[in-house]
Design a protein around this motif. Structure first.
Motif, PDB file in Angstrom:
ATOM      1  N   TYR A 148       5.471   1.401  -6.500  1.00 47.28           N
ATOM      2  CA  TYR A 148       4.067   1.821  -6.520  1.00 47.28           C
ATOM      3  C   TYR A 148       3.908   2.879  -5.459  1.00 47.28           C
ATOM      4  O   TYR A 148       4.474   2.752  -4.369  1.00 47.28           O
ATOM      5  CB  TYR A 148       3.184   0.599  -6.209  1.00 47.28           C
ATOM      6  N   LEU A 178       1.092   5.813  -3.592  1.00 45.07           N
ATOM      7  CA  LEU A 178      -0.300   6.177  -3.374  1.00 45.07           C
ATOM      8  C   LEU A 178      -0.364   7.535  -2.694  1.00 45.07           C
ATOM      9  O   LEU A 178       0.534   7.915  -1.952  1.00 45.07           O
ATOM     10  CB  LEU A 178      -0.992   5.155  -2.454  1.00 45.07           C
ATOM     11  N   TYR A 215      -3.013   9.637  -0.188  1.00 43.89           N
ATOM     12  CA  TYR A 215      -4.187   9.587   0.660  1.00 43.89           C
ATOM     13  C   TYR A 215      -4.522  10.993   1.112  1.00 43.89           C
ATOM     14  O   TYR A 215      -3.650  11.843   1.289  1.00 43.89           O
ATOM     15  CB  TYR A 215      -3.928   8.711   1.894  1.00 43.89           C
ATOM     16  N   LYS A 262      -6.741  13.180   4.093  1.00 39.09           N
ATOM     17  CA  LYS A 262      -7.302  12.993   5.437  1.00 39.09           C
ATOM     18  C   LYS A 262      -7.908  14.286   5.949  1.00 39.09           C
ATOM     19  O   LYS A 262      -7.225  15.318   6.041  1.00 39.09           O
ATOM     20  CB  LYS A 262      -6.208  12.500   6.396  1.00 39.09           C
ATOM     21  N   PRO A 279      -7.605   8.281   6.848  1.00 44.12           N
ATOM     22  CA  PRO A 279      -7.146   8.595   5.494  1.00 44.12           C
ATOM     23  C   PRO A 279      -8.009   7.880   4.463  1.00 44.12           C
ATOM     24  O   PRO A 279      -8.439   6.742   4.678  1.00 44.12           O
ATOM     25  CB  PRO A 279      -5.715   8.041   5.475  1.00 44.12           C
ATOM     26  N   PHE A 333      -8.111   6.839   0.278  1.00 46.38           N
ATOM     27  CA  PHE A 333      -7.301   6.699  -0.923  1.00 46.38           C
ATOM     28  C   PHE A 333      -7.737   7.715  -1.975  1.00 46.38           C
ATOM     29  O   PHE A 333      -8.937   7.922  -2.214  1.00 46.38           O
ATOM     30  CB  PHE A 333      -7.434   5.282  -1.468  1.00 46.38           C
ATOM     31  N   PHE A 338      -1.232  12.639   2.332  1.00 46.94           N
ATOM     32  CA  PHE A 338      -0.121  11.746   2.625  1.00 46.94           C
ATOM     33  C   PHE A 338       0.325  11.029   1.358  1.00 46.94           C
ATOM     34  O   PHE A 338      -0.498  10.499   0.615  1.00 46.94           O
ATOM     35  CB  PHE A 338      -0.528  10.678   3.651  1.00 46.94           C
ATOM     36  N   PRO A 383       4.247   0.957  -0.738  1.00 44.28           N
ATOM     37  CA  PRO A 383       4.304  -0.352  -0.083  1.00 44.28           C
ATOM     38  C   PRO A 383       5.714  -0.628   0.406  1.00 44.28           C
ATOM     39  O   PRO A 383       6.689  -0.418  -0.317  1.00 44.28           O
ATOM     40  CB  PRO A 383       3.917  -1.338  -1.196  1.00 44.28           C
ATOM     41  N   ARG A 384       5.839  -1.093   1.633  1.00 43.46           N
ATOM     42  CA  ARG A 384       7.154  -1.342   2.208  1.00 43.46           C
ATOM     43  C   ARG A 384       7.811  -2.547   1.565  1.00 43.46           C
ATOM     44  O   ARG A 384       7.320  -3.667   1.655  1.00 43.46           O
ATOM     45  CB  ARG A 384       7.032  -1.531   3.724  1.00 43.46           C
ATOM     46  N   GLY A 430       5.720  -5.605   0.544  1.00 42.42           N
ATOM     47  CA  GLY A 430       4.592  -4.798   0.098  1.00 42.42           C
ATOM     48  C   GLY A 430       3.323  -4.993   0.888  1.00 42.42           C
ATOM     49  O   GLY A 430       2.254  -4.545   0.470  1.00 42.42           O
ATOM     50  N   ALA A 464       2.460  -3.807   3.770  1.00 35.13           N
ATOM     51  CA  ALA A 464       1.996  -2.645   4.533  1.00 35.13           C
ATOM     52  C   ALA A 464       2.553  -1.404   3.865  1.00 35.13           C
ATOM     53  O   ALA A 464       3.476  -1.470   3.055  1.00 35.13           O
ATOM     54  CB  ALA A 464       2.460  -2.724   5.983  1.00 35.13           C
ATOM     55  N   LEU A 465       1.964  -0.269   4.197  1.00 34.62           N
ATOM     56  CA  LEU A 465       2.371   0.996   3.596  1.00 34.62           C
ATOM     57  C   LEU A 465       3.286   1.771   4.520  1.00 34.62           C
ATOM     58  O   LEU A 465       3.139   1.730   5.738  1.00 34.62           O
ATOM     59  CB  LEU A 465       1.133   1.841   3.288  1.00 34.62           C
ATOM     60  N   PHE A 524       4.243   5.723   5.146  1.00 38.80           N
ATOM     61  CA  PHE A 524       3.657   7.021   4.855  1.00 38.80           C
ATOM     62  C   PHE A 524       4.656   8.140   5.083  1.00 38.80           C
ATOM     63  O   PHE A 524       5.526   8.057   5.958  1.00 38.80           O
ATOM     64  CB  PHE A 524       2.453   7.282   5.773  1.00 38.80           C
ATOM     65  N   LYS A 562       5.006  12.257   6.208  1.00 39.44           N
ATOM     66  CA  LYS A 562       4.472  12.955   7.367  1.00 39.44           C
ATOM     67  C   LYS A 562       3.220  13.768   7.043  1.00 39.44           C
ATOM     68  O   LYS A 562       2.511  14.215   7.937  1.00 39.44           O
ATOM     69  CB  LYS A 562       5.561  13.877   7.915  1.00 39.44           C
TER      70      LYS A 562
END
Lengths: 114, 113
Positions: free
Chosen positions: A32, A34, A36, A38, A44, A46, A89, A93-94, A99, A101-102, A104, A106
């Motif tokens: 998955y 995403l 973002y 900012k 940030p 979504f 960004f 999901p880690r 999953g 936390a996200l 990102f 750079k």
């Protein structure tokens, strides 16, 4: 260990043209993704997401494409508007945290000129 | 109505001081996070709480202590501040631990001098 990479730190586009922001990932377990957006001095927000079972997801002017074989995704903004100028960004999901936390990239700074 | 609000927005302090950053969400979410954006602009997870319980502590020095008095609040207390702690700290929340779309606060820019 940078698992989500945005190799272009900046992109400049004219108003009305297409903006293409790229993101590469190294972990084939990601399922998955995403995007973002900012603005300066803000958090940030979504923008759009895509599941690995799809290769495209569209929301208005924003479309995200996923190429799993290349481990690459891109965000297309058509037509670009000056208000789109922001840092974008890419995130996933880690997998090592189930999953929860996200991770990102750079970020890529998009500048849209009128 | 701000969904995720954190205070203060800017914080300048001397090395060795102790400081706190407060965060509140009014979205009814179960999960809250602290992320750090360092000088290289990477956003990295520090902590995650689900229903007031710590679920992620991402090898953060124990000078950093999160506290969640209830599921709408997650505060970050930092002891003995060091120059390297200078960064932007973002609070975020999501519906649950399996819900990937996170809502972020405006960030707190911490400068340690």
């Amino acid at each position: 260990d940078q698992q989500v990479k945005q190799n272009s730190p900046s992109l400049s586009v004219q108003e009305g043209r297409i903006s293409i922001l790229n993101c590469d990932y190294t972990n084939s377990m990601f399922d998955y993704f995403l995007w973002y957006k900012k603005y300066p001095a803000e958090g940030p927000t979504f923008l759009i997401s895509i599941s690995s079972i799809k290769d495209k997801n569209e929301d208005g002017r924003f479309t995200v494409f996923l190429n799993k074989s290349a481990k690459h995704l891109s965000l297309h903004i058509v037509p670009s508007q000056p208000g789109d100028s922001a840092v974008y960004f890419c995130a996933a999901p880690r997998a090592d945290l189930a999953g929860t936390a996200l991770i990102f990239g750079k970020g890529t700074t998009l500048s849209v000129s009128s | 109505d701000t969904a995720v609000s954190q205070t203060p927005k800017y914080l300048v302090t001397q090395m060795g001081n102790d400081k706190s950053i407060k965060c509140e969400q009014n979205l009814g979410h179960d999960t809250m996070y602290w992320y750090k954006q360092d000088s290289k602009k990477f956003l990295k997870i520090m902590f995650s709480y689900n229903n007031k319980e710590l679920i992620i502590n991402e090898t953060v020095p124990n000078r950093f202590s999160p506290k969640s008095p209830d599921k709408a609040h997650l505060n970050l207390h930092i002891n003995s501040l060091e120059l390297g702690d200078s960064a932007v700290y973002f609070c975020a929340s999501s519906q649950s631990t399996g819900w990937t779309e996170a809502f972020f606060g405006q960030g707190t820019r911490l400068t340690v001098v």
